[in-house]
Enzyme design. Sequence first.
Site, PDB file in Angstrom:
ATOM      1  CG  ASP A 165       8.536 -13.940  21.482  1.00  0.00           C
ATOM      2  OD1 ASP A 165       7.799 -12.935  21.564  1.00  0.00           O
ATOM      3  OD2 ASP A 165       9.425 -14.048  20.604  1.00  0.00           O
ATOM      4  CG  ASP A 220      12.011  -7.091  23.041  1.00  0.00           C
ATOM      5  OD1 ASP A 220      12.335  -6.253  23.901  1.00  0.00           O
ATOM      6  OD2 ASP A 220      10.870  -7.172  22.578  1.00  0.00           O
TER       7      ASP A 220
END
EC number: 2.4.2.29
Length: 372
Positions: free
Chosen positions: A270, A90
Amino acid sequence: MKFQIDKTDGNARACTITTAHSVIKTPIFMPVGTVGAVKSLDALDLKEILDAKIILANTYHMFLRPGSKIVKEFGGLHGFTKFDRSFLTDSGGFQAFSLRTNTKNDDDGIHFKSHIDGSLHYFTPTSVLDTQYDFGSDIMMILDDLVALPADPKRVKLSIERTIKWAKKAINYHLQKRESGVGLNQNIFGIIQGGTDENARKFCAQSLCELPFDGLAIGGLSVGETNREMYDTVEAVMPYIDSARPRYLMGVGTPEDIVENVERGVDMFDCVMPTRNARNGTLFTSFGKINIKSARFIHDDTPIDPCCDCYTCKNYSRGYLNHLYRAREITFYRLASLHNLHYYLHLVSDIRTAILEGKFLEFKKDFYSKRS
């Protein structure tokens, strides 16, 4: 990266994503390895016991410690961790937002103070990509401007304006780097913001779909809204997300969230929930959650879930796990995490099978009936 849609069942999709490091069958759940490791597990656990095809690592944490240049010295995340399958990283924006360490967003990036030593840093749309190039991650996420919910409409408007501006900077920078030979095996996903405002989400999605991202993510959910608001937002924005690219719902969530959002067309998920809950003694089963620390399990010689074939359920009893938890034995964290992640990975695998067989709605009905 190659992407193909194998089968649809309503809006639910079974797809295949091929990166330089693995073939990923969707729907997929990605275990979260915040600092380059899924808590209590190593690369062999992930590959040989769980058969995970992709995991997530966090740019914010790895940027601060050990630093991207050190990771690069070891051959990127794959060489550093010895997990030689796919990594998604990320941008670090969510951690800067959630840790609230003197964070300040401006039109060009995010100022934040390290939660480790108080040092000051500045993430920009290009700097977070440079960090992820060092990591060698297979899928890189762009920097986005995240807001907590509920949010003032003016703040939501500013969020999508910044997110679109940063997305354009990021994709242009990535294309330039590729021309110079950097990031050739790395893919980049855009992130759609807009809170629970359907018009804002639509505008942001349409703007990002005009850019040549390899995939698109829905960000800014599971940050204070209700489940119904989440589901309605995903359902509203999905028609405006290009169906020819992977769709990723960030930071979500519960088993129910996965089933509901697959039905709405999401491919990738996720969440820290399976490992965090494992460490706290909450284990997922086909019939709901159990609290293994409860005294009612002290004499229980059955597995966590009689329907589960994970390493933990095949070898250990509820009574033993209850003992390990009460004794604060570190082995408990590994065994519980292996079970919970096995549950999540097999949940999405079973959903995929149902989609391929055209039986997703039957699967959903059975999924909920076991929990009633």
